[in-house]
Write a protein that holds these residues in place. Structure first.
Motif, PDB file in Angstrom:
ATOM      1  N   TRP A 349       0.837  -1.197   0.000  1.00 26.53           N
ATOM      2  CA  TRP A 349       0.000   0.000   0.000  1.00 26.53           C
ATOM      3  C   TRP A 349       0.876   1.254   0.000  1.00 26.53           C
ATOM      4  N   SER A 350       1.953   1.245   0.754  1.00 25.68           N
ATOM      5  CA  SER A 350       2.903   2.349   0.746  1.00 25.68           C
ATOM      6  C   SER A 350       3.431   2.587  -0.665  1.00 25.68           C
ATOM      7  N   GLU A 351       3.748   1.509  -1.336  1.00 27.17           N
ATOM      8  CA  GLU A 351       4.250   1.599  -2.711  1.00 27.17           C
ATOM      9  C   GLU A 351       3.178   2.195  -3.619  1.00 27.17           C
ATOM     10  N   HIS A 352       1.956   1.746  -3.443  1.00 28.40           N
ATOM     11  CA  HIS A 352       0.836   2.249  -4.246  1.00 28.40           C
ATOM     12  C   HIS A 352       0.621   3.745  -4.036  1.00 28.40           C
ATOM     13  N   GLU A 360      12.242  -0.429  -0.429  1.00 26.67           N
ATOM     14  CA  GLU A 360      12.782   0.636   0.423  1.00 26.67           C
ATOM     15  C   GLU A 360      12.417   0.404   1.886  1.00 26.67           C
ATOM     16  N   LEU A 361      11.227  -0.079   2.134  1.00 28.86           N
ATOM     17  CA  LEU A 361      10.831  -0.386   3.510  1.00 28.86           C
ATOM     18  C   LEU A 361      11.641  -1.555   4.058  1.00 28.86           C
ATOM     19  N   ALA A 362      11.890  -2.561   3.220  1.00 33.91           N
ATOM     20  CA  ALA A 362      12.726  -3.679   3.649  1.00 33.91           C
ATOM     21  C   ALA A 362      14.139  -3.199   3.971  1.00 33.91           C
ATOM     22  N   LYS A 475       8.449   7.595   3.788  1.00 36.19           N
ATOM     23  CA  LYS A 475       7.405   8.487   4.278  1.00 36.19           C
ATOM     24  C   LYS A 475       6.314   7.741   5.030  1.00 36.19           C
ATOM     25  N   SER A 476       6.037   6.510   4.623  1.00 38.87           N
ATOM     26  CA  SER A 476       4.942   5.737   5.206  1.00 38.87           C
ATOM     27  C   SER A 476       5.310   5.072   6.522  1.00 38.87           C
ATOM     28  N   TRP A 477       6.592   5.100   6.915  1.00 41.26           N
ATOM     29  CA  TRP A 477       7.045   4.262   8.016  1.00 41.26           C
ATOM     30  C   TRP A 477       6.331   4.550   9.335  1.00 41.26           C
TER      31      TRP A 477
END
Length: 490
Positions: A349-352, A360-362, A475-477
């Motif tokens: 969802w962050s990617e979307h 990037e989150l990984a 940004k979503s973290w």
């Protein structure tokens, strides 16, 4: 986290059935044989349906109920158990009064007039009452009292406080829940609201869940709610409900849960067709700060929205409708199949939303945890009951999913992501089952990869990590991180 006693797998298996000398049939075990929670569930039968007819008084928290269970024996039984903590007035088995006794922390032992044969269809009727908020087992209550009623929503247990059951996810069943409450009060449960009627100051709400459901995913909420109904673009009925006294969290709750239909349709493009007939979510005025994927009608604490709207948590709980609800755990140690993939859905969802890709989150999670961080000592594939909802089960669990994606490539990965919920729809599965399925689809051996990420303590070596880039916080973290406490009160 609450601590439970655990036993070895061998002993748990031995406890499944006991057969006292001279008995016409075995005594059904008081546990399902799960090493995490040895006394949860029972042995000797499978439930196919629960019919619950309830009356609840919000002013006093008084609950009265008649539960009808349809089951089939898996062994000849002279006695069997249900998991339950309220006061029982009467039990009937196949239309005849049965002897019963409350034992242990939450066991209801039932002795029918005549022993039951293996493979026999059985109808069990239990009449009961109590004040759930005053009843404890293992030193706690899973029933949440609210200013205008009460809520049952908890993992791994909540059923004992409102209906007798075989309380283990390996025994799923369909549900009819009919609740009588004072006029002006609403009752919410799983599935579709099939009828509503009022008489003499009381209103009865009847809910129906026609797809198999684990007992911990059954929910009941009574209170004063504002209820919204709509339909998704794909045609799925949506019901959302908000307590009338959410205060300053009301707007953020609506801005988040109100997008349930949109997010369900989006997840369907990744995970395959939505597995249930209805979808929704409710926000009661409860204190604990967690959410739970109660089947087709998600529970959200208002505290989740105390910092503003959070669609990420809604994505997490809705992803569980595929990973956890439709395809359920065979045993509690398989929790990665639930939480690792629900967390990964948040990354997608962050990617979307262009707030950070899954890669990037990984990278961020991997680089932000030094090798000596206790985070790396928790094993997502078998975390133990004390760490079942540890952040590592979510974040390292999602790292394992990203490592799988990188190892087999996007085409095979998204085929697995969609195919797994279809392969075991409405059933139960293990991590070993998932490995076999992913290997079959990808054509690649995955044993070493899953062993490293799910079952080996310590930070995986750089060469096995999802990536090795200099990273900044996506940004979503912060919204994703806010869901680390989803199960804190369980």
């Amino acid at each position: 986290m609450r601590k439970r006693l655990t036993v070895s797998a061998a002993l748990a298996a031995a406890l499944l059935l006991t057969n006292p000398a001279g008995a016409a049939g075995a005594v059904g075990a008081s546990g399902a044989g799960d090493v995490y929670y040895p006394q949860y569930g029972n042995g000797g039968y499978d439930v196919s349906h629960y019919d619950l007819r309830l009356k609840y008084q919000p002013a006093t928290d008084q609950l009265e109920g008649t539960a009808t269970l349809l089951a089939t024996t898996t062994a000849a039984l002279s006695r069997f158990n249900l998991d339950f903590a309220l006061t029982v007035q009467d039990v009937q088995v196949n239309g005849r009064k049965a002897r019963f006794a409350a034992t242990g922390e939450h066991e209801l032992e039932i002795t029918p007039v005549a022993s039951l044969g293996k493979g026999e269809r059985v109808t069990v009727v239990v009449r009961y009452s109590g004040v759930p908020s005053t009843v404890t087992a293992y030193g706690f209550t899973a029933w949440q009292r609210t200013p205008d009623g009460g809520v049952a929503a908890g993992e791994p247990e909540s059923a004992w406080w409102w209906f007798p059951s075989n309380d283990h996810p390996s025994d799923k069943a369909t549900f009819d829940v009919s609740v009588q409450v004072p006029d002006g009060t609403q009752a919410i449960s799983n599935g579709a609201l099939v009828s509503q009627s009022s008489r003499l100051g009381w209103t009865r709400y009847s809910w129906r869940q026609t797809k198999p459901q684990a007992t911990y995913l059954a929910t009941l909420a009574v209170g004063r709610f504002e209820i919204d109904s709509s339909v998704t673009e794909s045609g799925i009925p949506v019901t959302t409900a908000y307590s009338r006294d959410l205060g300053e969290n009301a707007g953020a709750a609506r801005a988040s849960v109100g997008r349930t239909g949109e997010l369900t349709d989006w997840l369907s493009t990744l995970l395959g067709p939505y597995p249930f007939a209805t979808v929704g979510g409710y926000v009661p005025n409860t204190r604990p700060g967690y959410a739970l994927e109660t089947q087709s009608q998600v529970y959200y604490s208002p505290r989740i929205f105390s910092s503003g709207s959070n669609t990420s948590v809604v994505v997490h709980e809705l992803a569980h409708q595929w990973y956890g609800d439709s395809v359920s755990l065979e045993r509690w140690s398989d929790i990665w199949l639930n939480e690792g993939f629900a967390r990964y859905a948040q990354w997608l969802w962050s990617e979307h939303e262009n707030e950070g890709t899954a890669q990037e989150l990984a990278d961020w999670v991997y680089s932000s945890k030094p090798a000596d961080d206790p985070f790396w000592t928790v094993l997502p594939g078998d975390p133990g009951p004390d760490n079942q909802f540890h952040a590592a089960v979510y974040d390292r669990g999602a790292l394992a999913v990203q490592a799988l994606r990188n190892a087999i490539g996007d085409e095979a990965f998204f085929t697995v992501l969609r195919g797994w919920p279809a392969e075991h729809r409405y059933g139960n599965a293990t991590v070993a089952d998932f490995r076999r399925y992913a290997e079959q689809v990808s054509g690649k051996p995955l044993g070493d990869l899953l062993q490293t990420w799910l079952y080996t303590a310590g930070k995986p070596a750089a060469g096995t990590a999802p990536a090795l880039k200099a990273v900044t916080e996506p940004k979503s973290w912060q919204q994703i991180k806010a869901t680390d406490t989803l199960h804190d009160a369980h």
